[in-house]
Scaffold this motif. Sequence first.
Motif, PDB file in Angstrom:
ATOM      1  N   PRO A   9       0.840  -1.196   0.000  1.00  0.00           N
ATOM      2  CA  PRO A   9       0.000   0.000   0.000  1.00  0.00           C
ATOM      3  C   PRO A   9       0.875   1.247   0.000  1.00  0.00           C
ATOM      4  N   GLY A  10       0.576   2.168  -0.912  1.00  0.00           N
ATOM      5  CA  GLY A  10       1.324   3.420  -0.963  1.00  0.00           C
ATOM      6  C   GLY A  10       2.551   3.382  -1.846  1.00  0.00           C
ATOM      7  N   ALA A  11       2.810   2.256  -2.512  1.00  0.00           N
ATOM      8  CA  ALA A  11       4.017   2.153  -3.336  1.00  0.00           C
ATOM      9  C   ALA A  11       3.913   2.962  -4.625  1.00  0.00           C
ATOM     10  N   GLY A  12       2.689   3.353  -4.988  1.00  0.00           N
ATOM     11  CA  GLY A  12       2.509   4.151  -6.209  1.00  0.00           C
ATOM     12  C   GLY A  12       1.949   3.351  -7.371  1.00  0.00           C
ATOM     13  N   LYS A  13       1.365   2.188  -7.101  1.00  0.00           N
ATOM     14  CA  LYS A  13       0.804   1.359  -8.174  1.00  0.00           C
ATOM     15  C   LYS A  13      -0.291   2.118  -8.918  1.00  0.00           C
ATOM     16  N   GLY A  14      -1.220   2.703  -8.147  1.00  0.00           N
ATOM     17  CA  GLY A  14      -2.346   3.415  -8.761  1.00  0.00           C
ATOM     18  C   GLY A  14      -1.877   4.630  -9.550  1.00  0.00           C
ATOM     19  N   GLU A  57      -7.766  -5.607   6.235  1.00  0.00           N
ATOM     20  CA  GLU A  57      -7.508  -7.012   5.889  1.00  0.00           C
ATOM     21  C   GLU A  57      -7.863  -7.271   4.433  1.00  0.00           C
ATOM     22  N   LEU A  58      -7.328  -8.360   3.889  1.00  0.00           N
ATOM     23  CA  LEU A  58      -7.668  -8.713   2.518  1.00  0.00           C
ATOM     24  C   LEU A  58      -9.087  -9.286   2.458  1.00  0.00           C
ATOM     25  N   VAL A  59      -9.775  -8.968   1.380  1.00  0.00           N
ATOM     26  CA  VAL A  59     -11.097  -9.554   1.102  1.00  0.00           C
ATOM     27  C   VAL A  59     -10.847 -11.025   0.698  1.00  0.00           C
ATOM     28  N   GLY A  85      -3.184  -4.100  -7.922  1.00  0.00           N
ATOM     29  CA  GLY A  85      -3.618  -4.608  -6.622  1.00  0.00           C
ATOM     30  C   GLY A  85      -4.219  -6.003  -6.686  1.00  0.00           C
ATOM     31  N   PHE A  86      -4.063  -6.676  -7.778  1.00  0.00           N
ATOM     32  CA  PHE A  86      -4.492  -8.075  -7.934  1.00  0.00           C
ATOM     33  C   PHE A  86      -3.473  -8.776  -8.823  1.00  0.00           C
ATOM     34  N   PRO A  87      -3.025  -9.967  -8.498  1.00  0.00           N
ATOM     35  CA  PRO A  87      -3.351 -10.756  -7.324  1.00  0.00           C
ATOM     36  C   PRO A  87      -2.596 -10.294  -6.073  1.00  0.00           C
ATOM     37  N   ARG A 122       4.406   7.569   5.267  1.00  0.00           N
ATOM     38  CA  ARG A 122       4.358   9.014   4.982  1.00  0.00           C
ATOM     39  C   ARG A 122       3.397   9.301   3.820  1.00  0.00           C
ATOM     40  N   ARG A 123       3.532   8.517   2.761  1.00  0.00           N
ATOM     41  CA  ARG A 123       2.686   8.759   1.573  1.00  0.00           C
ATOM     42  C   ARG A 123       1.195   8.538   1.875  1.00  0.00           C
ATOM     43  N   LEU A 124       0.907   7.437   2.580  1.00  0.00           N
ATOM     44  CA  LEU A 124      -0.512   7.093   2.787  1.00  0.00           C
ATOM     45  C   LEU A 124      -1.204   8.099   3.693  1.00  0.00           C
ATOM     46  N   ALA A 135      -8.850   9.541  -9.062  1.00  0.00           N
ATOM     47  CA  ALA A 135      -7.524  10.173  -9.251  1.00  0.00           C
ATOM     48  C   ALA A 135      -6.842  10.282  -7.886  1.00  0.00           C
ATOM     49  N   VAL A 136      -5.503  10.126  -7.899  1.00  0.00           N
ATOM     50  CA  VAL A 136      -4.735  10.077  -6.645  1.00  0.00           C
ATOM     51  C   VAL A 136      -3.916  11.359  -6.480  1.00  0.00           C
ATOM     52  N   TYR A 137      -3.995  11.949  -5.271  1.00  0.00           N
ATOM     53  CA  TYR A 137      -3.223  13.157  -4.963  1.00  0.00           C
ATOM     54  C   TYR A 137      -2.388  12.916  -3.722  1.00  0.00           C
ATOM     55  N   ASP A 140       1.798  16.485  -0.125  1.00  0.00           N
ATOM     56  CA  ASP A 140       3.197  16.926  -0.182  1.00  0.00           C
ATOM     57  C   ASP A 140       3.700  17.073  -1.618  1.00  0.00           C
ATOM     58  N   VAL A 141       3.515  16.003  -2.425  1.00  0.00           N
ATOM     59  CA  VAL A 141       4.170  16.022  -3.746  1.00  0.00           C
ATOM     60  C   VAL A 141       3.233  16.334  -4.911  1.00  0.00           C
ATOM     61  N   ALA A 142       1.930  16.097  -4.753  1.00  0.00           N
ATOM     62  CA  ALA A 142       1.017  16.307  -5.888  1.00  0.00           C
ATOM     63  C   ALA A 142      -0.370  16.687  -5.379  1.00  0.00           C
ATOM     64  N   ASP A 161     -10.900   5.942   4.159  1.00  0.00           N
ATOM     65  CA  ASP A 161     -11.058   5.430   5.531  1.00  0.00           C
ATOM     66  C   ASP A 161      -9.868   4.575   5.957  1.00  0.00           C
ATOM     67  N   ASP A 162      -9.350   3.768   4.995  1.00  0.00           N
ATOM     68  CA  ASP A 162      -8.281   2.838   5.373  1.00  0.00           C
ATOM     69  C   ASP A 162      -6.899   3.496   5.356  1.00  0.00           C
ATOM     70  N   ASP A 163      -6.830   4.814   5.197  1.00  0.00           N
ATOM     71  CA  ASP A 163      -5.548   5.521   5.317  1.00  0.00           C
ATOM     72  C   ASP A 163      -5.325   6.068   6.725  1.00  0.00           C
ATOM     73  N   ASP A 196      12.692   0.622  -8.460  1.00  0.00           N
ATOM     74  CA  ASP A 196      12.904   1.450  -7.273  1.00  0.00           C
ATOM     75  C   ASP A 196      11.838   2.548  -7.307  1.00  0.00           C
ATOM     76  N   ALA A 197      10.757   2.347  -6.543  1.00  0.00           N
ATOM     77  CA  ALA A 197       9.617   3.262  -6.595  1.00  0.00           C
ATOM     78  C   ALA A 197       9.686   4.339  -5.515  1.00  0.00           C
ATOM     79  N   ALA A 198      10.852   4.470  -4.867  1.00  0.00           N
ATOM     80  CA  ALA A 198      11.034   5.544  -3.879  1.00  0.00           C
ATOM     81  C   ALA A 198      11.464   6.843  -4.568  1.00  0.00           C
TER      82      ALA A 198
HETATM   83  P1  AP5 Z   1      -6.189  -0.818  -2.767  1.00  0.00           P
HETATM   84  O1  AP5 Z   1      -7.077   0.305  -3.054  1.00  0.00           O
HETATM   85  O2  AP5 Z   1      -5.658  -1.625  -3.876  1.00  0.00           O
HETATM   86  O3  AP5 Z   1      -5.021  -0.273  -1.836  1.00  0.00           O
HETATM   87  P2  AP5 Z   1      -3.477  -0.711  -1.733  1.00  0.00           P
HETATM   88  O4  AP5 Z   1      -2.926  -1.833  -2.473  1.00  0.00           O
HETATM   89  O5  AP5 Z   1      -3.336  -0.787  -0.285  1.00  0.00           O
HETATM   90  O6  AP5 Z   1      -2.761   0.340  -2.526  1.00  0.00           O
HETATM   91  P3  AP5 Z   1      -2.924   1.830  -2.369  1.00  0.00           P
HETATM   92  O7  AP5 Z   1      -4.049   2.329  -3.228  1.00  0.00           O
HETATM   93  O8  AP5 Z   1      -2.994   2.192  -0.912  1.00  0.00           O
HETATM   94  O9  AP5 Z   1      -1.502   2.352  -2.862  1.00  0.00           O
HETATM   95  P4  AP5 Z   1      -0.870   2.498  -4.306  1.00  0.00           P
HETATM   96  O10 AP5 Z   1       0.310   1.594  -4.415  1.00  0.00           O
HETATM   97  O11 AP5 Z   1      -1.894   2.431  -5.390  1.00  0.00           O
HETATM   98  O12 AP5 Z   1      -0.290   3.963  -4.159  1.00  0.00           O
HETATM   99  P5  AP5 Z   1      -0.814   5.354  -4.771  1.00  0.00           P
HETATM  100  O13 AP5 Z   1      -0.514   5.427  -6.220  1.00  0.00           O
HETATM  101  O14 AP5 Z   1      -2.230   5.632  -4.336  1.00  0.00           O
HETATM  102  O15 AP5 Z   1      -6.915  -1.855  -1.755  1.00  0.00           O
HETATM  103  C1  AP5 Z   1      -7.658  -1.393  -0.638  1.00  0.00           C
HETATM  104  C2  AP5 Z   1      -8.250  -2.589   0.105  1.00  0.00           C
HETATM  105  O16 AP5 Z   1      -9.117  -3.351  -0.770  1.00  0.00           O
HETATM  106  C3  AP5 Z   1      -7.242  -3.628   0.624  1.00  0.00           C
HETATM  107  O17 AP5 Z   1      -6.679  -3.254   1.855  1.00  0.00           O
HETATM  108  C4  AP5 Z   1      -8.126  -4.884   0.717  1.00  0.00           C
HETATM  109  O18 AP5 Z   1      -8.943  -4.838   1.853  1.00  0.00           O
HETATM  110  C5  AP5 Z   1      -9.008  -4.744  -0.516  1.00  0.00           C
HETATM  111  N1  AP5 Z   1      -8.416  -5.407  -1.686  1.00  0.00           N
HETATM  112  C6  AP5 Z   1      -8.019  -4.800  -2.835  1.00  0.00           C
HETATM  113  N2  AP5 Z   1      -7.508  -5.700  -3.683  1.00  0.00           N
HETATM  114  C7  AP5 Z   1      -7.586  -6.914  -3.062  1.00  0.00           C
HETATM  115  C8  AP5 Z   1      -7.192  -8.224  -3.426  1.00  0.00           C
HETATM  116  N3  AP5 Z   1      -6.626  -8.490  -4.615  1.00  0.00           N
HETATM  117  N4  AP5 Z   1      -7.412  -9.222  -2.536  1.00  0.00           N
HETATM  118  C9  AP5 Z   1      -7.989  -8.997  -1.338  1.00  0.00           C
HETATM  119  N5  AP5 Z   1      -8.369  -7.752  -0.922  1.00  0.00           N
HETATM  120  C10 AP5 Z   1      -8.170  -6.721  -1.785  1.00  0.00           C
HETATM  121  O19 AP5 Z   1       0.187   6.355  -4.010  1.00  0.00           O
HETATM  122  C11 AP5 Z   1       0.101   6.545  -2.620  1.00  0.00           C
HETATM  123  C12 AP5 Z   1       0.410   8.018  -2.280  1.00  0.00           C
HETATM  124  O20 AP5 Z   1       1.784   8.292  -2.593  1.00  0.00           O
HETATM  125  C13 AP5 Z   1      -0.410   9.026  -3.082  1.00  0.00           C
HETATM  126  O21 AP5 Z   1      -0.687  10.126  -2.260  1.00  0.00           O
HETATM  127  C14 AP5 Z   1       0.525   9.427  -4.241  1.00  0.00           C
HETATM  128  O22 AP5 Z   1       0.267  10.738  -4.718  1.00  0.00           O
HETATM  129  C15 AP5 Z   1       1.890   9.315  -3.583  1.00  0.00           C
HETATM  130  N6  AP5 Z   1       2.938   8.884  -4.504  1.00  0.00           N
HETATM  131  C16 AP5 Z   1       2.831   7.967  -5.500  1.00  0.00           C
HETATM  132  N7  AP5 Z   1       4.018   7.799  -6.110  1.00  0.00           N
HETATM  133  C17 AP5 Z   1       4.900   8.619  -5.452  1.00  0.00           C
HETATM  134  C18 AP5 Z   1       6.290   8.873  -5.606  1.00  0.00           C
HETATM  135  N8  AP5 Z   1       7.013   8.243  -6.553  1.00  0.00           N
HETATM  136  N9  AP5 Z   1       6.880   9.752  -4.761  1.00  0.00           N
HETATM  137  C19 AP5 Z   1       6.157  10.367  -3.794  1.00  0.00           C
HETATM  138  N10 AP5 Z   1       4.822  10.191  -3.603  1.00  0.00           N
HETATM  139  C20 AP5 Z   1       4.207   9.302  -4.431  1.00  0.00           C
END
Ligand code: AP5
Length: 215
Positions: A9-14, A57-59, A85-87, A122-124, A135-137, A140-142, A161-163, A196-198
Amino acid sequence: MRLVFLGPPGAGKGTQAQRLCASAGVPQVSTGDLFRAHVAKETALGAEAKKFMSRGELVPDSVVCDMVATRLAEPDCAKGFVLDGFPRTVPQAESLDRTLAAARTPLERCVEFVVDKDELVRRLTRRQTCRKCAAVYNLDVAPPARSGVCDKCGGEVYVRDDDRPETVSRRLAEYDAKTAPLSAYYRAKGLLLRLDAAQPPDRVYAELLAGLRRT
Ligand code: AP5
């Protein structure tokens, strides 16, 4: 283009999936976004998913796998997709393999986004998301140009809610226990691309494109 985006979570996949899909013209299939849409529409699936999501938790696999198989059968996925986010478990990965084998459309790459835990937290805790278009914001950075309003669609920008910090810890623990083993799963298949997604988002995107071109 048939890709899986893997990472905590928070790695920047979305963030990266939205950009790549807009440029490549393929759908972003985010299981998190699909569940949040079900929750917003108050469907039975949404009510079931919400119980797990709110605890971080995971669904259960059966719920997720059926939802994804249905989504991948839709016409827009015929030209490719990015699974965001799948699998998240080995049984989900095996289910995806079966679905894609039946359609004779094998996966091309699994892209793993690598970021350390402090940066993820920090990101989450600084993330905001559009309720309408997802859309994701990040404050700090965007940040959005106008506070609380999505730049892309004018929708309401909110904090998921889950942040909340206590739920974030649980999500990270779930990742380590259940999802991290998928890195080895896809490496063994010769499909893994680790990034390296940092780094700043533009740099991550450039490395993503370069990595995909090499394959
Ligand atoms: P989901 O919505 O998929 O959440 P997640 O995997 O926890 O991923 P996130 O959306 O939190 O993070 P992301 O990696 O997409 O990062 P983002 O781009 O937003 O899942 C939510 C819930 O649904 C799960 O907990 C589970 O309950 C359920 N679920 C979903 N899929 C499931 C599955 N397959 N099986 C079972 N349950 C499931 O970036 C994060 C932040 O960082 C943003 O603010 C962004 O602007 C910032 N950011 C991004 N990139 C950078 C960068 N390079 N530098 C600095 N900041 C950055």
